[in-house]
Each structure stands twice: as structure tokens, then as C-alpha cells.
Write an enzyme that holds these catalytic residues in place. Structure first.
Site, PDB file in Angstrom:
ATOM      1  CB  CYS A 113      -1.019  -0.239   1.280  1.00  0.00           C
ATOM      2  SG  CYS A 113      -1.916  -1.419   1.323  1.00  0.00           S
ATOM      3  CG  HIS A 249      -3.278   3.491   2.271  1.00  0.00           C
ATOM      4  ND1 HIS A 249      -3.656   2.894   1.221  1.00  0.00           N
ATOM      5  CD2 HIS A 249      -3.332   2.347   3.102  1.00  0.00           C
ATOM      6  CE1 HIS A 249      -4.127   1.513   1.245  1.00  0.00           C
ATOM      7  NE2 HIS A 249      -3.790   1.205   2.441  1.00  0.00           N
ATOM      8  CG  ASN A 279      -6.644  -0.919   1.709  1.00  0.00           C
ATOM      9  OD1 ASN A 279      -6.043  -0.613   0.590  1.00  0.00           O
ATOM     10  ND2 ASN A 279      -6.085  -1.492   2.629  1.00  0.00           N
TER      11      ASN A 279
HETATM   12  N1  COA Z   1     -18.475  -9.214   9.549  1.00  0.00           N
HETATM   13  C1  COA Z   1     -18.650  -9.592  10.786  1.00  0.00           C
HETATM   14  N2  COA Z   1     -17.913 -10.157  11.820  1.00  0.00           N
HETATM   15  C2  COA Z   1     -16.724  -9.828  11.467  1.00  0.00           C
HETATM   16  C3  COA Z   1     -16.160  -9.762  10.340  1.00  0.00           C
HETATM   17  C4  COA Z   1     -16.993  -9.550   9.353  1.00  0.00           C
HETATM   18  N3  COA Z   1     -16.501  -9.126   7.953  1.00  0.00           N
HETATM   19  N4  COA Z   1     -14.647  -9.663  10.139  1.00  0.00           N
HETATM   20  C5  COA Z   1     -14.567 -10.390  11.502  1.00  0.00           C
HETATM   21  N5  COA Z   1     -15.517 -10.337  12.259  1.00  0.00           N
HETATM   22  C6  COA Z   1     -15.718 -10.609  13.639  1.00  0.00           C
HETATM   23  C7  COA Z   1     -14.581 -11.579  14.205  1.00  0.00           C
HETATM   24  O1  COA Z   1     -14.888 -12.812  13.789  1.00  0.00           O
HETATM   25  C8  COA Z   1     -14.521 -11.317  15.501  1.00  0.00           C
HETATM   26  O2  COA Z   1     -15.424 -12.072  16.406  1.00  0.00           O
HETATM   27  P1  COA Z   1     -15.234 -12.648  17.702  1.00  0.00           P
HETATM   28  O3  COA Z   1     -15.112 -11.570  18.597  1.00  0.00           O
HETATM   29  O4  COA Z   1     -16.516 -13.191  17.992  1.00  0.00           O
HETATM   30  O5  COA Z   1     -13.881 -13.478  17.696  1.00  0.00           O
HETATM   31  C9  COA Z   1     -14.798  -9.784  15.678  1.00  0.00           C
HETATM   32  O6  COA Z   1     -15.599  -9.467  14.406  1.00  0.00           O
HETATM   33  C10 COA Z   1     -13.709  -8.889  15.740  1.00  0.00           C
HETATM   34  O7  COA Z   1     -14.368  -7.557  15.712  1.00  0.00           O
HETATM   35  P2  COA Z   1     -13.371  -6.329  16.534  1.00  0.00           P
HETATM   36  O8  COA Z   1     -12.524  -6.855  17.451  1.00  0.00           O
HETATM   37  O9  COA Z   1     -14.196  -5.354  16.681  1.00  0.00           O
HETATM   38  O10 COA Z   1     -12.442  -5.972  15.103  1.00  0.00           O
HETATM   39  P3  COA Z   1     -11.674  -4.723  14.883  1.00  0.00           P
HETATM   40  O11 COA Z   1     -12.086  -3.815  15.936  1.00  0.00           O
HETATM   41  O12 COA Z   1     -10.143  -5.170  15.254  1.00  0.00           O
HETATM   42  O13 COA Z   1     -11.761  -4.396  13.461  1.00  0.00           O
HETATM   43  C11 COA Z   1     -10.536  -4.435  11.619  1.00  0.00           C
HETATM   44  C12 COA Z   1     -11.289  -5.503  12.457  1.00  0.00           C
HETATM   45  C13 COA Z   1      -9.902  -5.413  10.354  1.00  0.00           C
HETATM   46  C14 COA Z   1     -11.582  -3.552  10.640  1.00  0.00           C
HETATM   47  C15 COA Z   1      -9.601  -3.751  11.860  1.00  0.00           C
HETATM   48  O14 COA Z   1      -8.717  -4.431  12.791  1.00  0.00           O
HETATM   49  C16 COA Z   1      -8.679  -2.924  10.839  1.00  0.00           C
HETATM   50  O15 COA Z   1      -9.030  -2.300  10.289  1.00  0.00           O
HETATM   51  N6  COA Z   1      -7.450  -3.310  10.917  1.00  0.00           N
HETATM   52  C17 COA Z   1      -6.475  -2.383   9.885  1.00  0.00           C
HETATM   53  C18 COA Z   1      -6.525  -3.325   8.672  1.00  0.00           C
HETATM   54  C19 COA Z   1      -6.158  -2.444   7.371  1.00  0.00           C
HETATM   55  O16 COA Z   1      -5.736  -1.201   7.459  1.00  0.00           O
HETATM   56  N7  COA Z   1      -5.165  -3.220   6.681  1.00  0.00           N
HETATM   57  C20 COA Z   1      -4.730  -2.655   5.529  1.00  0.00           C
HETATM   58  C21 COA Z   1      -3.441  -2.772   5.485  1.00  0.00           C
HETATM   59  S1  COA Z   1      -2.685  -1.580   4.285  1.00  0.00           S
END
Ligand code: COA
Length: 322
Positions: A113, A249, A279
Site C-alpha cells: 500500500c 492511504h 482499500n
Molecule cells: N463481519 C462480521 N464479523 C466479523 C467480520 C465481518 N466481516 N470480520 C470479523 N468479524 C468478527 C470476528 O470474527 C471477531 O469475532 P469474535 O470477537 O467473536 O472473535 C470480531 O468480528 C472482531 O471484531 P473487532 O474486534 O471489533 O474487530 P476490529 O475492531 O479489530 O476491526 C478490522 C477489524 C480488520 C476492521 C481492523 O482491525 C482494521 O481495520 N485493521 C487494519 C486493517 C488495515 O488497515 N489493513 C490494510 C493494511 S494496508
């Protein structure tokens, strides 16, 4: 001489998949995706003829038209991507062929990215060294072919697309840039190469998809990106409020909001398109740049700060005068 952006272009596939469309394919919801990321929909390739090369060519053509330069006038083509159609030739060489940019040297850059920023910084270094005077730089990704569509925690985040900029050697333009990498933390976002045909090695034939530790990447992004921006501003003696637009980004609206807060700036200095693009990795910054440019928001003399982070891990920033 420094790199000045004299034209921009972008391309998004026609097919739009909304969060509700994805919730018909997997156990997810519009509410979950939107509340955690700000993403409402993303563009995805939907035919064999739409691929990394075709999107790169479309974005490149559009940037050249916008710049008023002919392909033969381009000295250098850099394509930032982790999702090339071919391992070799590079996407950059294939773009060169399609555009008939016969005088250009061409190669790809793999910095995920952060790739578009690495391409911009590389072209600027060539200009400063007096080696080249014009460049076409493209960020393009077809991440829909790399994500695991059974892993709802990653596949809902990404989209496909391409963005491009034409650069010309100029007395103004780029003011300062920096880039960095921390390979020791690379395990947080990986996609292994898929095949090994060596008869002396027994291979695991299962396909390898993109794996991401979302929480680790989130922590990395909200710490490293503002640090990187502040370091760049410190180099130039500018205050955060001196910058006209921050083009970051587009991974997650919460990450963008956190950076705005750390810099004590209003969110309206941070244009965003993550809600409709998701993204798009290396393509995200140039797609946003093209959107903002074509919307008439950029005025001569505006200061733009471009910054991003990604797999590698990598990060980068560039400060330039429009
Ligand atoms: N729909 C519904 N539930 C989902 C899901 C989806 N698409 N994806 C994951 N879950 C569930 C998981 O299974 C987990 O459930 P559990 O708690 O029962 O195990 C839960 O949601 C996790 O939720 P939460 O802890 O609120 O997630 P988060 O706040 O960490 O958000 C991301 C997840 C991925 C959105 C966040 O971590 C993020 O944006 N990270 C950065 C990613 C990024 O920028 N990547 C690009 C790099 S260039």
C-alpha cells in the site's frame, strides 16, 4: 530538478459490490463493515478482460491525456503493485508496450500500500540525479484475486482499481519525502507465492491467500503514519495546519480520523474515498489524488501531503507543491 505532478488519471471497474451484496455471500453485515472501517462498497473486476494490466493502461492513458503528454515523451514508467498478472514481464513493461511509450525504461515496485509513494520518491530521485525528466507512475491492484473469500475479516476490506500520475522535472513540485520499512514485522500481512515447480522440492499445492492480523496492522498504522507525517513536517519547518490537503492511504476511515486527531486538524483537510473504493492498496492514493484533482479542489501553490503504510511492513510520505 524535482518531480512535479502535471496530470492524473484513474480507473475503477464497473462492478460495484456493496456491503449488503457481500452479506449475501458470507456471514457479515453492512453495519459491521461500515462501523469498523467506513467502507460501504468497493469496485471489483468481473471479467477476464479486466485485470491489473488493463486497469493500469486505462489509468495511465487518462493521466497522459490530462497532462497533455504523448507516450513517446515518457522517460520512465514505474508501476507499484503486488498483484501483477505476470511474474515477468513486469506490469510496467506491459504498460509500456500497450501505450507505445517506446523511449521509457520500465519496472515494477513492490511496496504494497506504500507502493505509489515509493514510486513517486524513486522517480523524484532520478529527476534530482538528472537521469530522467518525465515519468508515468501507476498504482494498481487486483486484490480480489489474492484475498481469501472465506475469510470475512479481510476480504470485505479490499477493492480493485488503478491510479496514475505524470511527473515532469521542474524547479518546484516535490519538497520533501521519506520512506521506511520494518521487515521484522512483515508477518502481520502476507501473501505467499503460489507455486514451486522444482522437482526436488515437495510442495504444498494448496493456494495461498492474503493473511492479515488486522489488529496489529491497525496499531501499526495509527502509530507509524502520524510519526512519519510529523517527521516530514519537522524536516521542512512546516506546521500541520500549513498543509492544504492530506491525501492518505485509504484503508480505514477510523485510521484517517485517528491521524487527523493526532495532528489536531479538522477532518475536512483529509479527503476520503474509502466509503466507495475500499482499500485498493497501491492504487488508493493516486485514485484519491485524481478524484480531488478532477473535482477542481487543487489550486496552484497548494501544499499536498501524501502518506501511507502497508505490508512489508512499509510506510512513506511525500510533501509537494501543486
Ligand atoms: N463481519 C462480521 N464479523 C466479523 C467480520 C465481518 N466481516 N470480520 C470479523 N468479524 C468478527 C470476528 O470474527 C471477531 O469475532 P469474535 O470477537 O467473536 O472473535 C470480531 O468480528 C472482531 O471484531 P473487532 O474486534 O471489533 O474487530 P476490529 O475492531 O479489530 O476491526 C478490522 C477489524 C480488520 C476492521 C481492523 O482491525 C482494521 O481495520 N485493521 C487494519 C486493517 C488495515 O488497515 N489493513 C490494510 C493494511 S494496508
Amino acid at each position: 530538478m524535482r518531480a512535479k505532478i502535471i496530470g492524473t488519471g484513474s480507473f475503477l471497474p464497473k462492478k460495484i459490490a456493496t456491503n449488503n451484496d457481500l452479506s449475501a455471500l458470507m456471514d457479515t453485515s453492512d453495519e459491521w463493515i461500515k462501523s469498523r472501517t467506513g467502507i460501504c462498497e468497493r469496485h471489483l473486476v468481473s471479467s477476464q478482460s479486466e485485470n491489473t494490466l488493463s486497469m493500469a493502461v486505462n489509468a495511465g492513458k487518462s493521466a497522459l491525456e490530462n497532462a497533455g503528454l504523448l507516450p513517446e515523451e515518457i522517460d520512465l514508467i514505474l508501476v507499484a503493485t503486488v498483484s501483477s498478472d505476470y511474474i515477468t514481464p513486469s506490469t510496467a513493461c506491459m504498460v509500456q508496450k500497450e501505450l507505445h511509450a517506446v523511449h521509457a525504461a520500465a519496472f515494477d515496485i513492490n511496496a504494497a500500500c506504500s507502493g505509489f509513494l515509493f514510486a513517486l520518491n524513486t522517480a523524484d530521485a532520478y529527476f534530482q540525479a538528472g537521469i530522467y525528466r518525465t515519468a508515468l507512475i501507476i498504482g494498481v491492484e487486483t486484490l480480489s484475486k489474492l484475498v481469501d473469500w472465506n475469510d470475512r475479516s479481510t476480504c470485505v476490506l479490499f477493492g480493485d482499481g488503478a491510479g496514475a500520475a505524470v511527473l515532469k522535472a521542474s524547479q518546484d513540485g516535490m519538497i520533501a519525502s521519506l520512506q521506511g520499512s520494518n521487515g521484522a514485522k512483515g508477518d502481520a500481512l502476507v501473501c505467499k507465492s503460489r507455486t514451486n515447480n522444482n522437482p526436488y522440492i515437495s510442495t504444498d499445492a494448496s493456494p495461498s491467500y492474503l493473511y492479515m492480523d488486522g489488529k496489529e496492522i491497525f496499531k501499526f498504522a495509527v502509530k507509524k503514519e502520524p510519526e512519519c507525517i510529523q517527521e516530514l513536517l519537522a524536516q521542512t519547518g512546516l506546521a500541520p495546519s500549513d498543509i492544504t490537503w492530506y491525501l492518505l492511504h485509504q484503508a480505514n476511515q477510523r485510521i484517517i480520523a485517528s491521524i487527523a486527531k493526532k495532528l489536531k486538524l479538522p477532518l475536512d483537510k483529509f479527503p476520503s474515498n474509502v466509503h466507495h473504493c475500499g482499500n485498493t492498496s497501491a492504487a488508493s492514493i493516486p485514485i484519491l489524488l485524481d478524484e480531488v484533482h478532477r473535482a477542481g479542489k487543487l489550486k496552484e501553490g497548494d501544499l499536498l501531503l501524501l502518506s501511507g503504510f502497508g505490508a512489508g511492513l512499509t510506510w512513506g510520505a511525500a510533501l509537494l507543491k501543486w
